[in-house]
Design an enzyme around this catalytic site. Sequence first.
Site: not given
Length: 128
Positions: A9, A25, A57-58, A75
């Site tokens: 993280k 994204s 998301t990515y 997002a």
Amino acid sequence: MKLHLLKSKIHNAIVTSGDLEYEGSITIDSELLEMAQMIPNEKVLVVNNNNGERFETYIIKGDYGSRVIQLNGAAARCALPGDEIIIMTFAVMDEKEAGSHKPMVLIVDRNNNPKRRHRVGEEDELLS
């Protein structure tokens, strides 16, 4: 049995911009990605510390050293520039792997400069 555990993280990142017109994204400075052991296209869970919203998301790789944290597409409606967020990745592993797994935590300052990082349960590595 397979378990979903925190892999890494980026903690206390600040959203720098948003682009509603993009397909979706989160764009993250590639230096921060390396330090947090995240990769482009990896699925992320994002938590907005300002409003409590959570979304998936990515990752898209941003310019190295840019300190960009940009939300794209839908997002971009979940956090505003200046909002503090936590960006998390997860891994699937069996119970044996989970027993020795230690997630990587990268903590950044208000300008998204890396301050310190550590594996959970280990000493901090000071970065600034």
